[in-house]
Each structure stands twice: as structure tokens, then as C-alpha cells.
Design an enzyme around this catalytic site. Structure first.
Site, PDB file in Angstrom:
ATOM      1  N   ASP A  22     -15.670  11.162 -11.313  1.00  0.00           N
ATOM      2  CA  ASP A  22     -14.463  11.370 -10.316  1.00  0.00           C
ATOM      3  C   ASP A  22     -14.070  12.750 -10.278  1.00  0.00           C
ATOM      4  OD1 ASP A  22     -11.783  10.614  -9.717  1.00  0.00           O
ATOM      5  OD2 ASP A  22     -10.912  10.891 -11.721  1.00  0.00           O
ATOM      6  N   ASP A  61     -10.290  14.746 -10.045  1.00  0.00           N
ATOM      7  CA  ASP A  61      -9.036  15.121 -10.948  1.00  0.00           C
ATOM      8  C   ASP A  61      -9.218  14.610 -12.322  1.00  0.00           C
ATOM      9  OD1 ASP A  61      -7.464  16.594  -9.631  1.00  0.00           O
ATOM     10  OD2 ASP A  61      -7.175  14.887  -8.192  1.00  0.00           O
TER      11      ASP A  61
END
Length: 451
Positions: free
Chosen positions: A153, A155
Site C-alpha cells: 500500500d 499511505d
């Protein structure tokens, strides 16, 4: 009349990981029975050391028992009787495991790091169990078939929320190390940009370091890809591009039923979602702007403001309900995801039961992911991260889920879009970029020990 959605919101059952909570409950018993909170540290050091040793043994026995239950659950899945395992009866929400989990060995490691058995006032916590499961998954990957693909991922996993991946980030040398080992790397992010420049802005530190790294071959550099918009836009590393990335046409990576999704249906679904979002903005007087993209629509606060969690969750639930009740929503399966609600998960699994090897169903379908990727906005995306991870696997020649690891932070809270990756690969649940660094260092240590 109280609706199902309001009941689920009030109970917050979708905010709990049932397997972790169950293991935590098992560990609470020896903690309560054997901790010595009234002992004086200086006077009873020998006694406390003996108690810690005894507590460690009891915790270890529990993890050994849970490991056996997990192995039994995996054996039932392999024999086509996944719903009949003892673990499934004890934890009904438990899903598919693509590898064995070495829980006892993982507990011994984490106990040396976190001194869980020595604590007298704080019982084994959610985070303790989460990290033990991460270690067990790494051991399972290395012990069995090995690791071929790691997806991340963006953030809170590679960089802080809303920040960029700068050249001085400690995670960059770890990603370079993966590439040097011949492991493919994919960054699967909710950010849905259609051009390379935006991703270069976010990932410039990594991309520039890769360009300048003399110890990386061109073949190793080509093993980095970026999947944007959950599962909608794919870019590969390209040193000759001014932005170090080149767009990959959809026909080169789209998988199975994704190719059957009709543009007319996509447009209709996004129109309904946009209308619902605008209604929420008016009803709740939200200080937000509405943004419509090619395969997404969402709202984000104006002037870098903040929205309350209740406003975000109300918006997510309203949009999910509206899309589900629409004609196109009832005709095509979709996933409107807001945390780990039993309803949302079961609705998804009815159409897409987890499989060890993904086989697209005969009937065409479409998925929608409603998420809060940055924690302060709500976006409706076509597809989700399970499709993003599968597309990465497909792009690299069909890598098996048991050889894939997805690293992310959103497996629990509202808008937890990493949760869906569990349908496509093994996963590691981290809480910060610093934990990502620790995880990759732990992986490197395990690889060296077991080499």
C-alpha cells in the site's frame, strides 16, 4: 425501525478482527492466573523470572494449539471442506490461508522483541498478536514455497499519510534489496492518476534511487510496477521516461472477468454513486469538493480541512446502500467496503469465494470499492485491491497467492481497502512506515537463517 446498517455501526463489530480477538482472549487466561502484579521488582527478581518463564511456556502452548487448528483448517480447505474445520466453528469469519503459519516460532521471536511474557500489568494486546501473525506469515512464506512478489500500500505503509516517498526514506534500501533478490515489487495504491507525473511526484525518491543504483540490473529494475486506483491503472518502471514510469495498456494485464466489465455499466454505477455523494454533502453540510474520475468518484475536504469519523462513515454507508439497491447494483455483484462488517464481507464472498488459485466465474461481474484511502475522504472505485494484487500477479506471469505478500495498514477501520488483498495473497498488517522497515528486515533475517 432500526436498520441493519445503523445496528452494525452501533455495534462496531466491523472494527474487530475476530481471529486476533479470539487469540487475545485465549492468552488472557494465563496472564490473569500467573501474573504477579503485587510483587516488588527488587525483592522478587528471581521469582518474577520464574513466573515469566512459566508464562512464556503457557503462551507458547496456546500458540502451538492454535497453529494445529490453523493447519487443520488448511487441510479442510485443500480437501474441499473448508466450512467444517474446528477453527471455522470457533471463529466463523476466518478466511483462507495460502501458507502454513508458524505461530509458535513467531511467538518465541516476538517475545524476545517485546517481552510479552515479562509484563505483569498489561496483557497480550491486539498489536502483540498482530505482529506475531506477521512473523508467522513471513516464516510460512520462506519455509514453504518462497517469495516471488511483494505488493505495498502507499499511505502509512511506505510513507506517512499524505506525504511522498523521499530519497532518504529507510524503506527504499529495503525495496532495492528485494529487487536485488529477484523478488517482484508492486505498489498498489488507491490514488487513481491516469498519468505518470503524479505517481512520480509521490514516488520520486524511490524511482530516482533506482535509476542511480549501480547494483541493480535492468531486469531487476523492470520488476517494479505501480497499480493505481486500486486496480485500474498499471505503470512499469522505465528509466528512459522523464517520470521513470510508463503506462501499461489494460489489455496487457487485465484479468478474467475484468475484461467483461461494460463501460456503460461503469458509467451508470458511478453516476449513481456521485448522486448519492452529492446528497450526503447537502444533507450533512459537508465542507467538501466532489471529484469525478474515469473509474472513480469521491469527496475530499476543502482547504485541507478535516471531517469527523462519523461524517465519513455515514457517507460511506449511505453510498453503499444506494448503489446496492440500484438496478445496476442488483444486476452486477459489487463490493462496497467500510471496514470489516460481516455483511460487507459475506456479500463479497457470496460472489467471490476465496480460492487458492483464482479462477474467474463464468458470469460477468463488477466490483465497487468504497474507501477512505487517505483517512479523510471517501472514494468509490471500480474494483479493489484484491483485483490489483491479482493483476500484478498476472503481469509477472501468474505468480501464485502462496508466493505473494501484500503489506498494508488498512485491514480494520472504516475504508479498510487492504482487507480485500487477503482474497488474493498472504498479507502483513503494519501500522506505520517504520513497521514496514522492521518487517522487511525481519524477512531478510529469516531468509538468511533458513537459506
Amino acid at each position: 425501525m432500526t436498520t441493519r446498517y445503523r445496528v452494525e455501526y452501533a455495534l462496531k463489530s466491523h472494527r474487530r478482527d475476530q481471529l486476533i480477538e479470539w487469540i487475545k482472549g485465549l492468552l488472557a487466561v494465563p496472564f490473569v492466573l500467573h501474573s504477579q502484579p503485587t510483587a516488588v521488582q527488587e525483592e522478587d527478581a528471581t521469582k518474577l523470572a520464574a513466573v515469566a518463564h512459566d508464562t512464556h511456556q503457557r503462551y507458547a502452548e496456546i500458540f502451538s494449539d492454535v497453529e494445529r487448528l490453523l493447519n487443520d483448517h488448511i487441510d479442510h480447505e485443500l480437501s474441499g471442506a473448508a466450512g467444517k474445520s474446528k477453527l471455522k466453528l470457533l471463529v466463523p469469519t476466518v478466511g483462507t490461508f495460502f501458507t502454513r503459519l508458524y505461530l509458535r516460532e513467531a511467538f518465541d521471536y516476538q517475545d524476545r522483541q517485546r517481552f510479552i511474557s515479562r509484563r505483569r500489568f498489561v496483557a497480550p494486546s491486539f498489536n502483540d498478536v498482530r505482529l506475531i501473525l506477521n512473523s508467522a506469515q513471513l516464516l510460512g512464506l520462506v519455509h514453504t514455497k518462497g517469495l516471488e512478489l511483494v505488493t505495498f500500500d502507499g499511505d502509512v505503509t511506505l510513507y506517512d499519510d499524505g506525504a511522498n516517498l523521499n530519497a532518504d526514506s529507510p524503506v527504499i534500501p529495503r525495496i532495492i534489496r528485494l529487487l536485488q533478490q529477484g523478488i517482484k515489487v508492486g505498489i498498489v495504491t488507491a490514488a487513481g492518476y491516469t498519468d505518470e507525473a503524479k505517481y512520480y511526484e509521490r514516488l520520486q525518491g524511490l524511482l530516482d534511487v533506482m535509476r542511480d543504483a549501480s547494483d541493480l540490473t535492468d531486469e531487476q529494475r523492470s520488476a517494479l510496477i505501480v497499480m493505481g486506483g486500486e486496480s485500474n491503472y498499471l505503470f512499469r518502471y522505465d528509466a528512459s521516461s522523464p517520470h521513470r514510469l510508463t503506462y501499461v495498456p489494460r489489455e496487457n494485464w487485465v484479468i478474467g472477468e475484468m475484461a467483461t466489465w461494460e463501460e456503460e455499466d461503469i458509467t451508470q454505477l458511478l453516476n449513481i454513486a456521485e448522486s448519492s455523494l452529492r446528497a450526503c454533502v447537502a444533507n450533512l453540510n459537508l465542507p467538501v469538493s466532489v471529484l469525478r474520475k474515469d473509474r472513480a468518484v469521491g469527496v475530499f475536504p476543502k482547504n485541507r480541512g478535516r471531517l469527523s469519523r462519523e461524517q465519513l462513515e455515514e457517507t460511506v454507508l449511505v453510498v453503499q446502500n444506494t448503489v446496492e439497491r440500484s438496478q445496476v447494483g442488483s444486476r452486477l455483484p459489487f463490493c462496497a467496503f467500510n471496514g470489516c462488517s460481516p455483511f460487507f464481507v459475506s456479500h463479497y464472498l457470496r460472489h467471490h469465494p476465496p480460492r487458492r488459485k483464482y479462477k474467474p466465474p463464468i458470469q460477468p461481474c463488477m466490483l465497487i470499492s468504497i474507501t477512505q484511502p487517505g483517512g479523510n475522504d471517501v472514494f468509490v472505485d471500480i474494483g479493489d485491491k484484491s483485483w490489483g494484487v491479482r493483476a500484478c500477479q498476472q503481469y509477472f506471469g501468474g505468480i501464485d497467492p502462496s508466493r505473494t505478500l501484500h503489506v498494508g495498514d488498512q485491514f480494520l477501520s472504516a475504508g479498510a481497502n487492504d482487507f480485500k488483498a487477503r482474497l488474493a495473497s498472504t498479507t502483513a498488517w503494519i501500522a506505520s512506515p517504520a513497521e514496514t522497515v522492521q518487517l522487511l528486515d525481519e524477512l531478510d533475517t529469516i531468509q538468511k537463517v533458513l537459506a
